[in-house]
Enzyme design. Sequence first.
Site, PDB file in Angstrom:
ATOM      1  N   TYR A  82      -1.325  -0.344  10.258  1.00  0.00           N
ATOM      2  CA  TYR A  82      -1.460  -0.707   8.842  1.00  0.00           C
ATOM      3  C   TYR A  82      -0.249  -0.227   8.047  1.00  0.00           C
ATOM      4  O   TYR A  82       0.308  -0.972   7.232  1.00  0.00           O
ATOM      5  CB  TYR A  82      -2.764  -0.094   8.310  1.00  0.00           C
ATOM      6  CG  TYR A  82      -3.075  -0.387   6.870  1.00  0.00           C
ATOM      7  CD1 TYR A  82      -3.487  -1.667   6.472  1.00  0.00           C
ATOM      8  CD2 TYR A  82      -2.999   0.611   5.895  1.00  0.00           C
ATOM      9  CE1 TYR A  82      -3.794  -1.932   5.139  1.00  0.00           C
ATOM     10  CE2 TYR A  82      -3.306   0.354   4.577  1.00  0.00           C
ATOM     11  CZ  TYR A  82      -3.712  -0.917   4.201  1.00  0.00           C
ATOM     12  OH  TYR A  82      -4.017  -1.176   2.879  1.00  0.00           O
TER      13      TYR A  82
ATOM     14  N   SER B  42       0.854  -1.198   0.000  1.00  0.00           N
ATOM     15  CA  SER B  42       0.000   0.000   0.000  1.00  0.00           C
ATOM     16  C   SER B  42       0.884   1.239   0.000  1.00  0.00           C
ATOM     17  O   SER B  42       2.011   1.202   0.526  1.00  0.00           O
ATOM     18  CB  SER B  42      -0.877   0.030   1.255  1.00  0.00           C
ATOM     19  OG  SER B  42      -1.538   1.276   1.374  1.00  0.00           O
TER      20      SER B  42
END
Length: 261
Positions: free
Chosen positions: A166, A153
């Site tokens: 995350y 990501s």
Amino acid sequence: MTETTDAVRSRSSLEGKTAVVTGASSGIGRAIAEVFAADGADVVICSRTLDDVESVADELADLPGTVEPVEADVTDRDDVAALADATVDAFGGVDVLVNNAGGGAGMAPTDEVDPETWDGVVDVNLTGVYNVSTAFADALQSGSPSAIVNVASMAGEYGVENMSAYSAAKAGVIAFTRSLAREWAENDVRVNAVSPGFIATEKLREGFGLDEEIERANADRTWGTPAEVADLVRFLASDAASFVDGQSVRITGTPNTYEAP
Ligand code: NAI
């Protein structure tokens, strides 16, 4: 010597290959399964709930490649071992592994993130990639060239505020990608990652109230589509990417547009 059209086309195709896509019941993973099966790959898709991947397999049943649904939680090593066995039993081996399963746990300042939430986010996004990659270690290193593509990501490249678990897990995926690429290069396994920016999956469309169509024509936009990520994953998984190894490829549209929508 001039190359034939067939040679050029066939190395960017996944036709006849066997691929595994984790977390393929929705969003980016589903789009990857669709693009792969449309290209003629046999695809094993997994998710935590069998019904969810069975319905995707039904929807993709008319495509040239076979789509095989398997229930597996990437955080459960017994499930993941069974996924590897089921793949080898069904198709005799594996050429491509896409570690896509993952996701965040909402946004919160780091000092308000409880340890269970931290562990859960790291477990699915980072440890899950280790679990599945190692479960397929023998199948991937069995002699013929193979490829892993990890879905990281931009959060892992950038470090998004209030999403530290995350972001850290995805940064870990990028570093793991480089380490494994070096380790498995001698056995003809390429390992790459993609780092998407904002991708308009159904969940994010709902969350952000986004209902407009996204046009591919102009790259200068905030939102990309799951299919655009799938096309990049397909390239990295294919023999056309034979000299691309240990990379994390950003997919964000025109540079400098990575800002919260
Ligand atoms: P999604 O929620 O639509 O898909 C996630 C998939 O992973 C689902 O099939 C879900 O069932 C599965 N999954 C979750 N935990 C699992 C587990 N423990 N075991 C097996 N399967 C599990 O979300 P999306 O957006 O398609 O996410 C796919 C990947 O892309 C994730 O790794 C996510 O972090 C990454 N990503 C998404 C971006 C976006 O803007 N949508 C941006 C950057 C990265």
